[in-house]
Scaffold this motif. Sequence first.
Motif, PDB file in Angstrom:
ATOM      1  N   TYR A  70       0.609  -1.284  -0.063  1.00 28.51           N
ATOM      2  CA  TYR A  70      -0.159   0.160   0.128  1.00 28.51           C
ATOM      3  C   TYR A  70       0.690   1.266   0.030  1.00 28.51           C
ATOM      4  O   TYR A  70       0.526   2.420  -0.687  1.00 28.51           O
ATOM      5  CB  TYR A  70      -0.781   0.067   1.195  1.00 28.51           C
ATOM      6  N   ASN A 100      -5.488   2.980   5.177  1.00 30.57           N
ATOM      7  CA  ASN A 100      -6.704   2.350   4.479  1.00 30.57           C
ATOM      8  C   ASN A 100      -8.261   3.071   5.301  1.00 30.57           C
ATOM      9  O   ASN A 100      -8.466   2.919   5.741  1.00 30.57           O
ATOM     10  CB  ASN A 100      -7.083   1.816   3.894  1.00 30.57           C
ATOM     11  N   TYR A 110     -11.680   1.527   5.160  1.00 29.74           N
ATOM     12  CA  TYR A 110     -12.090   0.440   4.810  1.00 29.74           C
ATOM     13  C   TYR A 110     -12.029  -0.035   6.732  1.00 29.74           C
ATOM     14  O   TYR A 110     -12.628  -0.460   7.364  1.00 29.74           O
ATOM     15  CB  TYR A 110     -11.802  -0.041   3.979  1.00 29.74           C
ATOM     16  N   TYR A 111     -10.374   0.121   6.901  1.00 33.08           N
ATOM     17  CA  TYR A 111     -10.098  -0.275   8.781  1.00 33.08           C
ATOM     18  C   TYR A 111     -10.922   0.506   9.277  1.00 33.08           C
ATOM     19  O   TYR A 111     -11.549   0.232  10.323  1.00 33.08           O
ATOM     20  CB  TYR A 111      -8.586  -0.443   8.751  1.00 33.08           C
TER      21      TYR A 111
HETATM   22 FE   LIG Z   1      -6.293  -4.111   3.560  1.00 28.33          FE
END
Ligand SMILES: [Fe+2]
Length: 362
Positions: free
Chosen positions: A184, A238, A240-241
Motif C-alpha cells: 500500500y 486505508n 475501510y479499516y
Molecule cells: Fe488492507
Amino acid sequence: MRRALLNPFLALIAGSVLLTACSSESDTEATSTSENSPKNTSPAVVNIYSQRKEALLKPVLEAFTQDTGIEVNLVTGNADALVQRLKSEGENSPADVLITTDAGRLYRAKREGVLQAIESETLHKRIPAHLRDRDNQWYGLSKRARVIFYNKDAVDPSEISDYQDLANPEWLGRICIRSSSNIYNQSLLASIIAHRGHEQAKAWAEGVVKNLARTPQGGDRDQLKAAAVGVCDIAVANTYYYGGWLGSDDEMDKQYAQKLAVLYPNQDDGETGAHVNVSGAGVTRHAPHRDAAIQLLEYLTGHSAQQFYANDNYEYPVVEGTPVSDLVKSWGYPFKADDLSLNKLGENNAEAVKIFDQVGWK
Ligand SMILES: [Fe+2]
C-alpha cells in the motif's frame, strides 16, 4: 436447494491435479481430472485463488452461484505465494481467477505471466480505464482510499490538507505509518513519483521518515490505534479499516474510531485528489473454465456485488452511480479521488522501493 459452497480444492496429488467439485448434494456436477485429461472443461464451476479472505467474498460468491448455477471453489492465501503456485502448476493449474488487492500486486501477477488478456464489453463499459490493466489482464473491482487520519484532540484539521504536508517539520515525531515493505505504501509513493517526479517523491519520503513517531510496525489498524491512544497524532491508513470500526459491535473499536477523524488529502482545485487503489482480479493464463471466469468478473461489477463491496467491506464501488451506505458516506463520500492510471503504480513500484531504501524508511 442450497448447495455447499466455497469448499477448498480437495486434493493436489503427485503432480497431477485431482479437482473435485465440492458439493455432496450435486454428484452430477462433481468433476475430476486425471493424468489423461488434465483440463476440466465443465462450464459449471469456477476456481478462485484469492488473497482476499473468504469472509470478504463469500456472500457475493454465493449469490453468483445462486444466480448462475456456477459453483465456486475458493482457495485463499498470501498473494505472492498464490502467484508462485500458479507459476509452478503451469498449465495443470485448476485455478481460473486470481483475486488480490492492490494494483501493484496485480501488475506483478501480470508480469509473472500468470494472467491472460480477456475481452469483455461489460467490463470495459463498467470499469473506468484508469482502474484496469491497459492490456486487459486485470480489472479493479472495488476501490479503496489511503488517506490521513488525525486524533481530534491533538490536531486541528486546518493544519493539514495534503500528502505533501506530512513531510513538513511541524509534524516532527507525530506521524504513524507502516513499513515500506507494505505494498500500500509502495503504491502511494509510486503515485507521488508519477505526479511529482523522482526528486520530490524522494524528498517527501525523507521528510516523512524524519517525522515518524516510532519505527514502522504493524498494519494499518495498528497505525490508527496508535493515533487514537496518542502514540502519534496522525496516521496514514486505508479507510475501510476505520469503516470496519464504525460498523463494529466491539466497544473498543468504536472508541478508537471516535478519537479519530478522516482527512481526504489533496482535495483543492488543481490538486491530485486522494490516493486510490483497488482490489481486483484477472483470469489466469491456463484457466480451465475461462468463460465462467469472465462471467464471474462481470458479475462482480454488477449492481449488487458493487453495493456489497461498499456496504459490507466499507470500500468504494468502481462502477459509477452505485449507491453507498450512510455509514460509508458518514466520513466523506463522494470525495475527489486521484484518477492516475493504476498501471503506473506497478510501473513505478521498483523505483518506490528504491527510494524507501535510500531514505531509510524501515
Ligand atoms: Fe488492507
